[in-house]
Structure formats: C-alpha cells, structure tokens
Motif scaffolding. Structure first.
Motif, short mmCIF file in Angstrom:
data_model
loop_
_atom_site.label_atom_id
_atom_site.label_comp_id
_atom_site.label_asym_id
_atom_site.label_seq_id
_atom_site.Cartn_x
_atom_site.Cartn_y
_atom_site.Cartn_z
N TRP A 1 1.35 19.37 -15.23
CA TRP A 1 2.28 18.55 -14.81
C TRP A 1 3.00 18.44 -13.31
CZ3 TRP A 1 5.83 20.16 -19.39
CH2 TRP A 1 5.13 19.75 -20.65
N ALA A 2 3.15 19.75 -12.73
CA ALA A 2 3.54 19.92 -11.49
C ALA A 2 2.47 19.41 -10.56
CB ALA A 2 3.80 21.17 -11.31
N GLU A 3 1.09 19.50 -10.89
CA GLU A 3 0.17 19.10 -9.80
C GLU A 3 0.05 17.68 -10.16
OE1 GLU A 3 -3.60 20.91 -11.32
OE2 GLU A 3 -2.83 23.01 -10.86
N ASP A 4 0.25 16.85 -11.32
CA ASP A 4 0.29 15.41 -11.45
C ASP A 4 1.26 14.80 -10.56
OD1 ASP A 4 -1.70 15.54 -13.17
OD2 ASP A 4 -0.60 15.44 -14.76
N TYR A 5 2.38 15.62 -10.44
CA TYR A 5 3.62 14.97 -9.53
C TYR A 5 3.23 15.24 -8.13
CZ TYR A 5 7.82 15.20 -6.98
OH TYR A 5 8.61 15.03 -5.76
N LEU A 6 2.60 16.05 -7.66
CA LEU A 6 2.29 16.34 -6.33
C LEU A 6 1.27 15.20 -5.81
CD1 LEU A 6 2.16 20.08 -5.86
CD2 LEU A 6 3.74 18.75 -5.10
N ALA A 7 0.21 14.89 -6.78
CA ALA A 7 -0.81 13.99 -6.43
C ALA A 7 0.14 12.53 -6.40
CB ALA A 7 -1.91 14.04 -7.52
N TRP A 8 0.79 12.22 -7.13
CA TRP A 8 1.60 10.86 -7.36
C TRP A 8 2.66 10.83 -5.93
CZ3 TRP A 8 6.98 10.08 -7.40
CH2 TRP A 8 7.37 9.11 -7.60
N ASN A 9 3.06 11.85 -5.55
CA ASN A 9 3.81 11.98 -4.39
C ASN A 9 3.16 11.75 -3.13
OD1 ASN A 9 6.84 11.75 -3.98
ND2 ASN A 9 6.90 14.21 -3.18
N ARG A 10 1.89 11.77 -3.42
CA ARG A 10 1.10 11.56 -2.02
C ARG A 10 0.42 10.19 -2.18
NH1 ARG A 10 0.11 17.32 -2.73
NH2 ARG A 10 -1.97 16.78 -3.84
N ARG A 11 0.65 9.49 -3.13
CA ARG A 11 -0.27 8.33 -3.10
C ARG A 11 -0.04 7.30 -1.97
NH1 ARG A 11 4.50 7.61 -5.23
NH2 ARG A 11 5.41 5.64 -5.75
N ASP A 12 -1.02 6.37 -1.80
CA ASP A 12 -0.90 5.31 -0.48
C ASP A 12 -0.01 4.23 -1.33
OD1 ASP A 12 -1.62 3.86 1.68
OD2 ASP A 12 -2.95 2.72 0.12
N LEU A 13 0.97 3.77 -0.55
CA LEU A 13 1.81 2.54 -0.75
C LEU A 13 1.61 1.34 0.24
CD1 LEU A 13 5.06 4.69 -1.04
CD2 LEU A 13 3.76 3.77 -2.90
N SER A 14 0.53 1.40 0.77
CA SER A 14 0.36 0.31 1.85
C SER A 14 0.03 -0.98 0.77
CB SER A 14 -0.90 0.53 2.61
OG SER A 14 -1.97 0.49 1.59
N LYS A 15 -0.22 -1.15 -0.32
CA LYS A 15 -0.42 -2.37 -1.13
C LYS A 15 0.94 -2.64 -1.92
CE LYS A 15 -5.30 -2.01 -1.33
NZ LYS A 15 -6.45 -2.00 -2.45
N GLU A 16 1.93 -1.54 -1.78
CA GLU A 16 3.08 -2.09 -2.38
C GLU A 16 4.26 -2.98 -1.99
OE1 GLU A 16 4.21 -0.83 -5.26
OE2 GLU A 16 2.71 0.75 -5.94
N ARG A 17 4.76 -3.98 -2.52
CA ARG A 17 5.70 -4.60 -1.87
C ARG A 17 6.94 -4.88 -2.86
NH1 ARG A 17 4.31 -10.63 0.81
NH2 ARG A 17 6.19 -10.75 2.09
N THR A 18 7.94 -4.09 -2.42
CA THR A 18 9.33 -3.82 -3.21
C THR A 18 10.50 -4.84 -2.85
OG1 THR A 18 8.61 -2.02 -3.37
CG2 THR A 18 11.09 -2.19 -3.99
N VAL A 19 10.95 -5.62 -3.98
CA VAL A 19 11.99 -6.44 -3.47
C VAL A 19 13.34 -6.03 -3.51
CG1 VAL A 19 12.68 -8.98 -3.99
CG2 VAL A 19 10.29 -8.34 -4.52
N TYR A 20 13.42 -5.39 -4.93
CA TYR A 20 14.78 -4.78 -5.19
C TYR A 20 14.59 -3.29 -5.58
CZ TYR A 20 16.40 -9.38 -6.32
OH TYR A 20 16.63 -11.04 -6.30
N VAL A 21 15.59 -2.21 -5.15
CA VAL A 21 15.54 -1.14 -5.65
C VAL A 21 16.88 -0.65 -6.00
CG1 VAL A 21 14.01 -0.58 -3.75
CG2 VAL A 21 16.24 0.14 -3.34
N TRP A 22 17.00 0.41 -7.18
CA TRP A 22 17.80 1.18 -7.57
C TRP A 22 17.90 2.48 -6.98
CZ3 TRP A 22 14.99 -2.05 -10.77
CH2 TRP A 22 15.39 -3.13 -11.17
N ALA A 23 18.86 3.07 -6.57
CA ALA A 23 18.86 4.54 -6.23
C ALA A 23 19.82 5.52 -7.01
CB ALA A 23 19.01 4.76 -4.80
N ASP A 24 19.76 6.67 -7.38
CA ASP A 24 20.85 7.43 -7.89
C ASP A 24 20.37 8.86 -7.66
OD1 ASP A 24 23.34 8.23 -8.81
OD2 ASP A 24 22.77 7.19 -10.77
#
Length: 423
Positions: free
Chosen positions: A152-175
């Motif tokens: 699970w920890a390895e999966d998280y680290l890989a996800w946390n390094r993923r490329d976001l160049s194709k992401e387009r975010t309109v709204y965000v929630w943060a907490d």
C-alpha cells in the motif's frame, strides 16, 4: 451492482462460502450492535441541542433500506439506522464501520484497511478476520498483513509521483485530517485535496502529511502539484478556517476564489453560543446560505447580525469576518452550489479516519498511515458521483460570469459606426 450481478460474480469466482451462512451464527447481530453503539454516541453529541419548543433537534428516525455489501466471500446484509434533524438542517448519521459509499469489494485484502483503521493492530488482524472468514483467515498472518501494508505504501508513493500535465481541475475542496503517530508527540496532519475535473468527476488530487495545516505545509502540496504539471489553477477552492491553507492559496493560486465551508462555519458560530439559543442561530444561518440570491443572502446576513450582536458579539464576529468568502458560491452556476459551499466530499469520505478507534499502543507509523488512507480513498473514489450540472463546467473554465447562479450574457461593445447607425 444488482443482486443478479452479485450472484453471477460469486459463482464465477468459485466461492461457495457466502457470509449469509455466518449471519445465523450471530455475526450479523454483532455488526448491528456495533452500528447501534455508533448511533448512540452520535446522538449524544447533539443531546443538548433543542429547538425553540425545547425538543431535542436530532432524533432517531427508523432505518435506511436494507442493503448488501458484496465481498470476496459472499454478501453481508446491513441495516443502518437514520436520524432526523427537526431544525430542517441536513445532519445525517453515517456509520464509520459501514460507510454509505462501501458497496462491494472483490478481494479480502480490500477490507483490511478498514479493520486496521478501526484500531486493530497487526497481531490482532487474523483473529478479527477469523470471526468473519473462518478457516480462510489462516493465510492472513502478521507477516502477510505487513507485506500488504508495504505494498500500500509503495502504491501511494507511485501515485504521488504521477504526471498531472493532462489534469484540468475546476473546483477543489481542501481539509486537514489528524491522526496520532506512534512514538511522536505531535499529531500527523493529513492534507487532503479533492478536485473536480472538466467532466465533473471528483478525483483525489493530493494526499500528503504536514505540520498542523501550516502555510508552509499547504504551499509545499500546491507547489508539488504544479511541479508535476498541473497547469490551470482551480476557479474556486472550498475549505475551513485554516489560515495556512488560504495563505498558501493566495501565493500559489492567486486567481482562485475562496469559499468558506458553511458546515465548519456553522459549527464555529454555534460553539460560541449557549445551548438554549443554538436552534434559533442555526435557523438564521440557514436563511443565509439557502437564499435564492446574493442580495437576499446579505439581507439574511444583516438580520442575523442585528439579532445576535447585542448579546452574543463573539458569535457575530466569527461570522462577519468571512462574509465575502461565505457568499462566493453565488458567482458560480446554481447547479453547483450544493457541492461547492461545503467540504462535504472530504468530510463524508474521511469520516472513518476522523472517528476511528484510537489506541495509543497500536498507533501506526507515517508511511503505514499514508498507505492505508490512500487505499481507503481509492475505494471511496470509485463511488463518487459527478457533480450536478457538470455540463456548465466549460462555461466556468471559459470565465463566463455568473450572477446568482445564472450566466450573465454580456452585450458586445458598440463601435462608433454602430452608434451612428443606431442614432
């Protein structure tokens, strides 16, 4: 997944030991008792909140329709109680043991994060699962569970390094989500950002650890998103009163508008008032955020200030200082208001982590907690629905102005020639 599909899947996987057999031995009764205990604790939190007639505001109100959770060993039928908010609010009871968004899982391993975050240590995992799985739990030794946590920890680290160049975010929630760490004095703060893309889909955008929601911690998260390719900043960010987050937003995403969460703000205001007046105050606050237009919301805002300022200046101060950011949602499509005026997407998804049973000797390490939370969130993400009116998102992206939830059609500027023709 309907019942027929669930049955077909079980047959296809060769599983001949459905959990319905275990219900007759008392497993179902034990689950029901645990959920009932959660409900009593929930009602206890609102025991002193009454309406103007002196009646308890939040009361028990029967059960939700019975539903099944499909697992790798069969179906578990659950019956979750519900509550009624007499003040007209939207207070709901969500069991952290059986959250509303948990519907199915095709692997026994998918259940382990839930059990672990309920306070079960690695050594207790096998005995806990043996109650439900019988002999099938023998392979889940502490060593196996440890290997799963490492994955699970390895999966998280890989996800946390993923490329976001194709992401387009309109709204965000943060907490910020807090949890105790083994061997450390300070509590780890999980910084969570959920975003809505241009198709209206909710996605976990960021999950990191920080120090008490400080500006530096939030800024590090936002800058990391940009470093990995996130180009277009969100149009609107919704969060609570954490000053560190808003300071970081102003620096990293200066064009992003601020929306203060009405759930958090309501709780902050009520915390400054005596129990006897909270029902009236809550109704007054609802008049603000439920108003059809920004002008009517401001009128309700002024009414609240007038009614409470003399006797309860602290409550008025807590509300008044965030007036502009509390009403920011009126400048966006009306279909989106129900989503963007609170941080509910985070609150509902992370209820299990917020209310989990914490036993000091079984506190998890930083890497383990991040991996577990990541797995839980991925499970929840599969059931997240698109926001209402997602077809309006392209208009928001284009910068079309909205007033009271409706798009404002701008008249083209008149040239000197057209002015002479009009004359």
């Amino acid at each position: 997944m309907n019942k027929d599909n669930a049955k077909d899947w079980n047959n296809a996987s060769g599983i001949n030991d459905p959990l319905t057999d275990l219900l007759t031995t008392g497993a179902r009764a034990l689950i029901q008792q645990a959920v009932e205990a959660e409900l009593q604790a929930f009602l206890g939190e609102y025991a002193k909140v009454t309406d103007l007639r002196g009646r308890q505001t939040v009361v028990r109100n029967g059960y939700l329709p019975e539903r099944e959770i499909v697992t790798g060993v069969g179906n578990v039928t659950v019956k979750i109680p519900k509550v009624r908010d007499r003040s007209g609010g939207r207070i709901k009871f969500n069991s952290s043991l059986v959250p509303p968004y948990v519907r199915k899982t095709k692997r026994v391993e998918a259940a382990l994060p839930w059990l672990y975050l309920r306070g079960i240590s690695t050594g207790d995992m096998q005995s806990a699962l043996s109650v439900l799985l019988g002999d099938d739990a023998k392979g889940l030794s502490p060593a196996v569970v440890s290997r799963l946590k490492a994955q699970w920890a390895e999966d998280y680290l890989a996800w946390n390094r993923r490329d976001l160049s194709k992401e387009r975010t309109v709204y965000v929630w943060a907490d910020g989500i807090y949890s105790t760490l083994r061997g450390e004095d300070d509590r780890l703060c999980l910084l969570v950002i959920i975003g809505v893309n241009e198709q209206g889909e909710k996605r976990l955008l960021a999950l990191s650890d920080g120090y008490r929601e400080s500006k530096a911690s939030w800024l590090s998260v936002l800058q990391d998103l940009q470093t990995r390719g996130l180009q277009d900043v969100p149009k609107l960010a919704t969060g609570d009163g954490a000053l560190g987050f808003w300071a970081a937003i102003n620096e990293a995403w200066p064009t992003t508008q601020h929306q203060r969460c009405w759930v958090h703000k309501t709780a902050n205001v009520l915390a400054t008032l005596p129990d006897s007046i909270q029902g009236k105050a809550k109704a007054g606050l609802k008049e603000i955020w439920m108003a059809e237009t920004k002008a009517l919301a401001n009128q309700a805002f002024d009414t609240f200030l007038r009614d409470f300022e003399a006797k309860y200046p602290k409550a008025v101060g807590v509300l008044e200082k965030d007036r502009e950011s509390l009403l920011a949602f009126y400048d966006f499509p009306a279909e989106h208001w129900i989503h963007i005026r609170t941080t509910n997407p985070i609150e509902s998804s992370f209820a299990t982590i917020r209310h989990r049973t914490t036993r000091t000797k079984n506190c998890v390490s930083r890497n383990t907690l991040l991996g577990l939370v990541f797995q839980l969130t991925l499970t929840a993400e599969k059931s997240w629905r698109k926001i209402r009116g997602f077809k309006r998102l392209p208009d928001v992206i284009k910068g079309i102005r909205f007033q009271d939830g409706m798009a404002v059609i701008m008249e083209p500027e008149k040239t000197e020639e057209t002015q002479q023709m009009a004359a």
